[in-house]
Design a protein around this motif. Sequence first.
Motif, mmCIF file in Angstrom:
data_model
loop_
_atom_site.group_PDB
_atom_site.id
_atom_site.type_symbol
_atom_site.label_atom_id
_atom_site.label_comp_id
_atom_site.label_asym_id
_atom_site.label_seq_id
_atom_site.Cartn_x
_atom_site.Cartn_y
_atom_site.Cartn_z
ATOM 1 N N ALA A 1 0.806 -1.223 0.000
ATOM 2 C CA ALA A 1 0.000 0.000 0.000
ATOM 3 C C ALA A 1 0.836 1.268 0.000
ATOM 4 C CB ALA A 1 -0.932 -0.003 1.207
ATOM 5 N N GLY A 2 2.101 1.176 0.350
ATOM 6 C CA GLY A 2 2.938 2.372 0.410
ATOM 7 C C GLY A 2 3.837 2.558 -0.788
ATOM 8 N N ARG A 3 3.567 1.859 -1.857
ATOM 9 C CA ARG A 3 4.458 1.937 -3.018
ATOM 10 C C ARG A 3 4.509 3.369 -3.576
ATOM 11 N NH1 ARG A 3 4.734 -2.046 -8.311
ATOM 12 N NH2 ARG A 3 5.954 -0.673 -9.635
ATOM 13 N N ASP A 4 5.714 3.836 -3.862
ATOM 14 C CA ASP A 4 5.927 5.162 -4.426
ATOM 15 C C ASP A 4 5.863 5.051 -5.954
ATOM 16 O OD1 ASP A 4 6.717 7.683 -5.158
ATOM 17 O OD2 ASP A 4 8.722 7.565 -4.254
ATOM 18 N N LEU A 5 4.909 5.748 -6.553
ATOM 19 C CA LEU A 5 4.743 5.689 -8.001
ATOM 20 C C LEU A 5 5.445 6.835 -8.733
ATOM 21 C CD1 LEU A 5 1.117 4.546 -8.890
ATOM 22 C CD2 LEU A 5 3.188 3.197 -8.654
ATOM 23 N N SER A 6 6.177 7.664 -8.002
ATOM 24 C CA SER A 6 6.850 8.771 -8.678
ATOM 25 C C SER A 6 7.818 8.210 -9.727
ATOM 26 C CB SER A 6 7.603 9.646 -7.674
ATOM 27 O OG SER A 6 8.566 8.900 -6.958
ATOM 28 N N VAL B 1 -5.982 -6.277 -14.197
ATOM 29 C CA VAL B 1 -6.586 -4.950 -14.360
ATOM 30 C C VAL B 1 -7.328 -4.553 -13.092
ATOM 31 C CG1 VAL B 1 -8.034 -3.488 -15.801
ATOM 32 C CG2 VAL B 1 -7.032 -5.563 -16.786
ATOM 33 N N ALA B 2 -7.038 -3.342 -12.599
ATOM 34 C CA ALA B 2 -7.824 -2.761 -11.520
ATOM 35 C C ALA B 2 -8.786 -1.752 -12.118
ATOM 36 C CB ALA B 2 -6.928 -2.089 -10.493
ATOM 37 N N ALA B 3 -10.078 -1.945 -11.870
ATOM 38 C CA ALA B 3 -11.094 -0.992 -12.304
ATOM 39 C C ALA B 3 -11.333 -0.022 -11.164
ATOM 40 C CB ALA B 3 -12.383 -1.717 -12.671
ATOM 41 N N ILE C 1 -11.955 3.934 -14.757
ATOM 42 C CA ILE C 1 -10.807 3.614 -15.602
ATOM 43 C C ILE C 1 -10.286 2.220 -15.280
ATOM 44 C CG2 ILE C 1 -10.073 6.006 -15.960
ATOM 45 C CD1 ILE C 1 -7.890 5.457 -13.781
ATOM 46 N N GLN C 2 -9.551 1.666 -16.246
ATOM 47 C CA GLN C 2 -8.826 0.420 -16.068
ATOM 48 C C GLN C 2 -7.342 0.747 -15.907
ATOM 49 O OE1 GLN C 2 -10.078 -2.773 -19.002
ATOM 50 N NE2 GLN C 2 -10.982 -0.996 -20.025
ATOM 51 N N ILE C 3 -6.739 0.270 -14.820
ATOM 52 C CA ILE C 3 -5.290 0.342 -14.644
ATOM 53 C C ILE C 3 -4.741 -1.044 -14.971
ATOM 54 C CG2 ILE C 3 -3.390 0.828 -13.067
ATOM 55 C CD1 ILE C 3 -5.326 2.519 -11.412
ATOM 56 N N ALA D 1 -0.981 -2.301 -6.074
ATOM 57 C CA ALA D 1 -0.237 -1.219 -5.429
ATOM 58 C C ALA D 1 -0.507 0.109 -6.131
ATOM 59 C CB ALA D 1 1.258 -1.532 -5.426
ATOM 60 N N ALA D 2 -0.532 0.089 -7.461
ATOM 61 C CA ALA D 2 -0.824 1.315 -8.211
ATOM 62 C C ALA D 2 -2.245 1.792 -7.938
ATOM 63 C CB ALA D 2 -0.620 1.059 -9.707
ATOM 64 N N ALA D 3 -3.183 0.845 -7.859
ATOM 65 C CA ALA D 3 -4.569 1.209 -7.572
ATOM 66 C C ALA D 3 -4.703 1.808 -6.177
ATOM 67 C CB ALA D 3 -5.468 -0.019 -7.714
#
Length: 472
Positions: A252-257, A424-426, A440-442, A454-456
């Motif tokens: 849950a803490g993933r950094d997406l930068s 896919v995360a909706a 959206i779909q990730i 994690a991205a969702a």
Amino acid sequence: MQDITDLSALALSAAIAERRLDCRSVMAAFLARIGAINPQINAIVSLRPEEDLMAEAEEADRALAAGNHRGWLHGIPFAVKDLAEAKGILCSFGSANYADFVPDYDDFHVERIRAAGAIVIGKTNAPEMGLGSHSYNPVFGVTRNPYDRTKSAGGSSGGAAAALAARLLPVADGSDMMGSLRNPAAFNNVVGFRPSFGRVPSLGNELFLGQLAVNGPMGRSVADVAALLATQAGHDPRDPLSLADEDLSLDAGRDLSGARIGWLGDFGGYLAFEPGVLELCHASLDAFRRMGCVVEEVPPGFDMDRLWQTWRTLRHFLVAGGQAADYADPARRARMKPEMIWEIENGHGLSAADVYAASLGRSDWHRHVAGLFDRYDFLVLPSAQVFPFAAEIDWPKAIDGRAMDTYHRWMEVVIGPTLAGLPVAAMPAGFGANGLPAGIQIIGHPRGDRAVLAAAAAYEKVTDWLGRQPAF
């Protein structure tokens, strides 16, 4: 404490495990809410008798008192989608041909949900045999959208998504061949997750050719969805295509930068969208930018009409094979929806060479997408091409003046991830001027389920749409 039915599944689980809530009170709260709200939306079907459910809740309390905590779903009410078998409960598949079918077994993922302690209270509504992204059928009728009861809840996991949005369930299962975990998530402002093919074992996957549909979780938060996926997932020797066990715990803490996001949009104008939908989904990309992601538009780079023809061939082929016995019986065929007959009869016209050619098309698409993942960490698409539509119609016949030539053409936006077998995360994308939700779909790398979750979760943190509830 919040109202019991407002709690997330994980918060509810902790409250039960720590004896701050008893299972009987939890069951009573959900049954009361179902009694008050379900008649307005018709999301839960085949609800078991209250006295039986309360007795099971009391037994769950006694088990806890004796030190027997069965799992994170201990004592939590759960309704299984009416396309999956749950022992002792009507499984109609939304079809008049199965209106009296009560299985004496559970589907594999239902076994695991029960083993984790859930109390199965009934089923969630779905379209007939899962065909079409609008949950209506001759057995139970239509499921309505909690945000506007004149609108569709989507499908085929429409009952599950509507039940979540209306707080009739804390978490739910669903399935997805052509967006059935993604379209309802968008229509109901909840989270849906289509796992990698093989991640969740299924009774249907003993057929080596059946590689389009998957079972997966839905919820009101990414954390709840990840927890249910971890329960559903894992190798089962009865499913020859199921993936090996692996860690699916939520990062849950993933950094997406710095993450690279590819926006596929409408595939260069190929897809039609109801005015407002594409714009709303495109605006949601700002959430990724706020996280420090690099967002780029991706040109199609593939013959999308070829992809559609590939999809139609493989779907016709699988539906025709799966429904051959019912179609062969004139009495049962007469009870089938026209779209089912259309799928089967188109399937009967296929040759082995046609199916082989479609398989080549699918392979070419997979290679194309693999090339995109050399440049991008995630791809993003809208989850549906329209806002929730009138519940009384069977399917949208046109989008923004463009005719839809089949009953499912209006959902073409979802076929790419399915054909590539991708996770896919909706996720919600907000609400239009009409007050209706979109999503959206990730989309992640092959078998990158944990990264997608994690991205969702990161996206959820910088948006507030999941906090908007329907009014009742």
